[in-house]
Write a protein that holds these residues in place. Structure first.
Motif, PDB file in Angstrom:
ATOM      1  N   ARG A 245       0.816  -1.209   0.000  1.00  0.00           N
ATOM      2  CA  ARG A 245       0.000   0.000   0.000  1.00  0.00           C
ATOM      3  C   ARG A 245       0.853   1.263   0.000  1.00  0.00           C
ATOM      4  O   ARG A 245       1.749   1.429   0.847  1.00  0.00           O
ATOM      5  CB  ARG A 245      -0.920   0.008   1.218  1.00  0.00           C
ATOM      6  N   PRO A 246       0.583   2.187  -0.936  1.00  0.00           N
ATOM      7  CA  PRO A 246       1.290   3.478  -0.928  1.00  0.00           C
ATOM      8  C   PRO A 246       0.962   4.264   0.334  1.00  0.00           C
ATOM      9  O   PRO A 246      -0.036   3.999   1.019  1.00  0.00           O
ATOM     10  CB  PRO A 246       0.743   4.172  -2.181  1.00  0.00           C
ATOM     11  N   THR A 247       1.800   5.231   0.633  1.00  0.00           N
ATOM     12  CA  THR A 247       1.557   6.070   1.811  1.00  0.00           C
ATOM     13  C   THR A 247       0.893   7.394   1.441  1.00  0.00           C
ATOM     14  O   THR A 247       0.606   8.206   2.323  1.00  0.00           O
ATOM     15  CB  THR A 247       2.872   6.359   2.549  1.00  0.00           C
ATOM     16  N   ALA A 248       0.666   7.617   0.153  1.00  0.00           N
ATOM     17  CA  ALA A 248       0.007   8.855  -0.297  1.00  0.00           C
ATOM     18  C   ALA A 248      -0.702   8.585  -1.615  1.00  0.00           C
ATOM     19  O   ALA A 248      -0.354   7.650  -2.341  1.00  0.00           O
ATOM     20  CB  ALA A 248       1.029   9.982  -0.462  1.00  0.00           C
ATOM     21  N   VAL A 249      -1.692   9.416  -1.906  1.00  0.00           N
ATOM     22  CA  VAL A 249      -2.444   9.266  -3.149  1.00  0.00           C
ATOM     23  C   VAL A 249      -2.831  10.644  -3.674  1.00  0.00           C
ATOM     24  O   VAL A 249      -3.178  11.545  -2.899  1.00  0.00           O
ATOM     25  CB  VAL A 249      -3.695   8.383  -2.948  1.00  0.00           C
ATOM     26  N   ILE A 250      -2.743  10.801  -4.973  1.00  0.00           N
ATOM     27  CA  ILE A 250      -3.201  12.016  -5.658  1.00  0.00           C
ATOM     28  C   ILE A 250      -4.400  11.628  -6.526  1.00  0.00           C
ATOM     29  O   ILE A 250      -4.355  10.623  -7.236  1.00  0.00           O
ATOM     30  CB  ILE A 250      -2.081  12.632  -6.523  1.00  0.00           C
ATOM     31  N   ARG A 270      -7.447   7.259   8.692  1.00  0.00           N
ATOM     32  CA  ARG A 270      -7.243   8.653   9.092  1.00  0.00           C
ATOM     33  C   ARG A 270      -6.365   9.358   8.056  1.00  0.00           C
ATOM     34  O   ARG A 270      -5.214   8.978   7.852  1.00  0.00           O
ATOM     35  CB  ARG A 270      -6.588   8.716  10.474  1.00  0.00           C
ATOM     36  N   ILE A 271      -6.957  10.398   7.425  1.00  0.00           N
ATOM     37  CA  ILE A 271      -6.187  11.180   6.465  1.00  0.00           C
ATOM     38  C   ILE A 271      -5.166  11.999   7.246  1.00  0.00           C
ATOM     39  O   ILE A 271      -5.512  12.732   8.167  1.00  0.00           O
ATOM     40  CB  ILE A 271      -7.095  12.114   5.645  1.00  0.00           C
ATOM     41  N   GLY A 272      -3.924  11.891   6.887  1.00  0.00           N
ATOM     42  CA  GLY A 272      -2.839  12.564   7.609  1.00  0.00           C
ATOM     43  C   GLY A 272      -2.006  11.551   8.362  1.00  0.00           C
ATOM     44  O   GLY A 272      -0.921  11.178   7.909  1.00  0.00           O
ATOM     45  N   PRO A 273      -2.492  11.022   9.487  1.00  0.00           N
ATOM     46  CA  PRO A 273      -1.693  10.043  10.235  1.00  0.00           C
ATOM     47  C   PRO A 273      -1.474   8.723   9.484  1.00  0.00           C
ATOM     48  O   PRO A 273      -0.378   8.153   9.546  1.00  0.00           O
ATOM     49  CB  PRO A 273      -2.535   9.811  11.501  1.00  0.00           C
ATOM     50  N   ASP A 274      -2.490   8.205   8.796  1.00  0.00           N
ATOM     51  CA  ASP A 274      -2.363   6.907   8.124  1.00  0.00           C
ATOM     52  C   ASP A 274      -1.818   7.024   6.705  1.00  0.00           C
ATOM     53  O   ASP A 274      -1.069   6.161   6.242  1.00  0.00           O
ATOM     54  CB  ASP A 274      -3.722   6.193   8.092  1.00  0.00           C
ATOM     55  N   PHE A 275      -2.214   8.053   5.986  1.00  0.00           N
ATOM     56  CA  PHE A 275      -1.716   8.308   4.635  1.00  0.00           C
ATOM     57  C   PHE A 275      -2.119   9.722   4.239  1.00  0.00           C
ATOM     58  O   PHE A 275      -2.980  10.335   4.874  1.00  0.00           O
ATOM     59  CB  PHE A 275      -2.243   7.284   3.613  1.00  0.00           C
ATOM     60  N   SER A 276      -1.474  10.247   3.206  1.00  0.00           N
ATOM     61  CA  SER A 276      -1.718  11.627   2.779  1.00  0.00           C
ATOM     62  C   SER A 276      -2.500  11.651   1.469  1.00  0.00           C
ATOM     63  O   SER A 276      -2.416  10.725   0.657  1.00  0.00           O
ATOM     64  CB  SER A 276      -0.392  12.370   2.610  1.00  0.00           C
ATOM     65  N   VAL A 277      -3.266  12.740   1.280  1.00  0.00           N
ATOM     66  CA  VAL A 277      -4.136  12.869   0.112  1.00  0.00           C
ATOM     67  C   VAL A 277      -3.993  14.267  -0.506  1.00  0.00           C
ATOM     68  O   VAL A 277      -3.975  15.269   0.208  1.00  0.00           O
ATOM     69  CB  VAL A 277      -5.614  12.628   0.483  1.00  0.00           C
ATOM     70  N   SER A 334      -3.917  17.576   5.042  1.00  0.00           N
ATOM     71  CA  SER A 334      -4.035  16.217   4.504  1.00  0.00           C
ATOM     72  C   SER A 334      -2.693  15.679   4.023  1.00  0.00           C
ATOM     73  O   SER A 334      -2.564  14.481   3.750  1.00  0.00           O
ATOM     74  CB  SER A 334      -5.045  16.170   3.348  1.00  0.00           C
ATOM     75  N   VAL A 335      -1.708  16.549   3.901  1.00  0.00           N
ATOM     76  CA  VAL A 335      -0.334  16.116   3.614  1.00  0.00           C
ATOM     77  C   VAL A 335       0.443  16.152   4.919  1.00  0.00           C
ATOM     78  O   VAL A 335       0.625  17.215   5.518  1.00  0.00           O
ATOM     79  CB  VAL A 335       0.337  17.026   2.560  1.00  0.00           C
TER      80      VAL A 335
END
Length: 351
Positions: A245-250, A270-277, A334-335
Motif C-alpha cells: 500500500r502506498p503512503t500517499a495518493v493524488i 485517518r487522512i494525515g496520520p495513516d496516509f496523505s491525500v 491532509s499532507v
C-alpha cells in the motif's frame, strides 16, 4: 389576445412605424423626444422585439452555446458560471448543455444549437476513444460549418480547434515534491478516463513528477477512474487492497476524491496520520473535510474569461491563439509525515 406589433407601438407613441422601428433597433437617427415616447409606449404595451426576425436581417442572434462535461461536477458548474457571466457582460446570452461525459449526448446538444443559429460555441469536448481524440462526426460538422468554436478545459488530438486549457505539470511536481519531503516514497494516482485529454495530461504529468523526484512509476500505482464519485470509491478500495500500500495518493478530480473519502472514512482510515491525500479541484467539500484536503486548482474565472475572449475574437474573424493557464498547488493538513512502516497501516508489525 393578439401579440403587440411595431405598428401598435408606433400608434401609441404618435410616430410612424419606421421611426418606431429605428428607435427599437438602436438606430441613432431619431430625435430624443421620439426615442422617449417609443420606449415608453413599448414598455407600457409589453412589446418584445422579434429576436428571430432581427437575426434573419443581421445574421446574428447574440447567443452562444456552452457545453460542459457534467453539470453535477462542481468544477464544471463553476466554469459554466464564469463563462455565462463573462458572456452576459459582453451582451451575449448563453444556452448551456450537459454532455454527461457522453459523446452522443454532446452531439444531440450541438445539433440543436446548429439549428438555433447561435453565433458561436464554447465546448468541453467528449472524445470517442482512448486517445483523447477521434472527434465525433457532429463535432467535425460544427468545426467545418464556419460557426466559431472554442474548446475549453479539454482538447481533441485529431480536431485542431482553438482552445483554453490549464496545464498540470507545475502543480503536480510541487505536490509530489511536498509529499516526498514528508517521507513518502510510494505515491498512488487515481486518474480519469483515457478519452479525456485532461486525464491523459494529468497522468503524464504525475509520472513526470515522480521521475523528476526519483520515485517509482510502477503500474501498480495507477488506477483509472472516470471523473465520478463511484469510480473514486472503487479507487479507494483498490488503494486499501494494494499489496504494498502506498503512503500517499493524488486524485485527478473532486468527485472521485469525494467518493474515495467516504470509503476511507467508513474503513476507519485517518487522512494525515495513516496516509496523505492531494486532490485536483478546490471545491468546498474538500476544504470543509477534516482535515482539509490539499488541492491542485485552476483559476476558473480566468479560464471562463479567456474562453469568452477567444470566442469573441473568432466571431470577429480574428486569429485565435491557444491559451494555457497555470495550475496551483495548495498544501493543507491532509499532507503529513509518511508512516514509518507500511505495516503500521495494515495492523501488523514487520521488520
Amino acid at each position: 389576445m393578439d401579440a403587440v406589433t411595431i405598428k401598435d407601438v408606433a400608434k401609441a407613441a404618435g410616430v410612424s412605424p419606421a421611426t418606431a422601428s429605428r428607435v427599437l433597433s438602436g438606430n441613432p437617427a431619431t430625435s430624443p423626444e421620439s426615442r422617449s415616447r417609443v420606449k415608453a409606449a413599448a414598455q407600457r404595451l409589453n412589446f418584445l422585439p422579434n429576436a428571430q426576425a432581427r437575426s434573419l436581417r443581421s445574421t446574428k442572434t447574440d447567443t452562444i452555446a456552452l457545453l460542459i462535461s457534467d453539470v453535477r461536477n462542481p468544477y464544471f458548474s463553476d466554469l459554466a458560471h464564469a463563462v455565462e457571466q463573462q458572456a452576459r457582460a459582453a451582451g451575449l446570452m448563453t444556452f448551456m448543455g450537459n454532455a454527461n461525459e457522453d459523446a452522443a449526448q454532446q452531439d444531440d446538444f450541438l445539433a440543436t444549437m446548429l439549428s438555433r443559429r447561435v453565433d458561436g460555441m464554447i465546448v468541453v469536448p467528449q472524445g470517442l476513444s482512448e486517445q483523447a481524440g477521434n472527434a465525433s462526426e457532429m463535432l467535425r460538422r460544427v468545426a467545418q460549418s464556419g460557426i466559431p468554436m472554442i474548446f475549453v478545459d479539454r482538447t481533441l488530438a485529431d480536431l485542431p480547434v482553438p482552445h483554453v486549457i490549464a496545464e498540470s505539470h507545475t502543480a503536480l511536481a510541487q505536490a509530489v515534491g511536498a509529499l516526498k519531503s514528508h517521507g513518502h516514497e510510494r505515491i498512488a494516482f487515481i486518474g480519469g478516463p483515457e478519452h479525456a485529454s485532461t486525464a491523459l495530461e494529468r497522468h503524464d504529468a504525475f509520472d513526470a513528477a515522480l521521475r523528476c523526484h526519483g520515485l517509482s512509476t510502477s503500474a501498480d500505482l495507477h488506477f483509472a477512474g472516470d471523473f465520478r464519485p463511484a469510480s473514486g470509491a472503487e479507487g479507494a478500495r483498490w488503494f486499501l487492497a494494494n499489496e504494498h500500500r502506498p503512503t500517499a495518493v493524488i486524485i485527478a478530480d473532486a468527485p472521485m476524491a469525494i467518493g474515495a473519502l467516504r470509503v476511507w472514512r467508513d474503513a476507519g482510515m485517518r487522512i494525515g496520520p495513516d496516509f496523505s491525500v492531494v486532490s485536483f479541484d478546490e471545491v468546498d467539500a474538500l476544504l470543509m473535510h477534516e482535515p482539509p484536503i490539499s488541492t491542485i486548482s485552476h483559476d476558473l474565472q480566468a479560464m471562463g474569461a479567456a474562453a469568452v475572449r477567444a470566442l469573441r475574437s473568432a466571431m470577429d474573424k480574428e486569429e485565435v491563439e491557444p491559451v494555457e493557464l497555470t495550475s496551483t498547488f495548495t498544501q493543507r493538513p491532509s499532507v503529513a509525515a509518511a508512516p514509518q512502516r507500511e505495516s503500521n497501516m495494515e495492523g501488523t508489525t514487520q521488520a
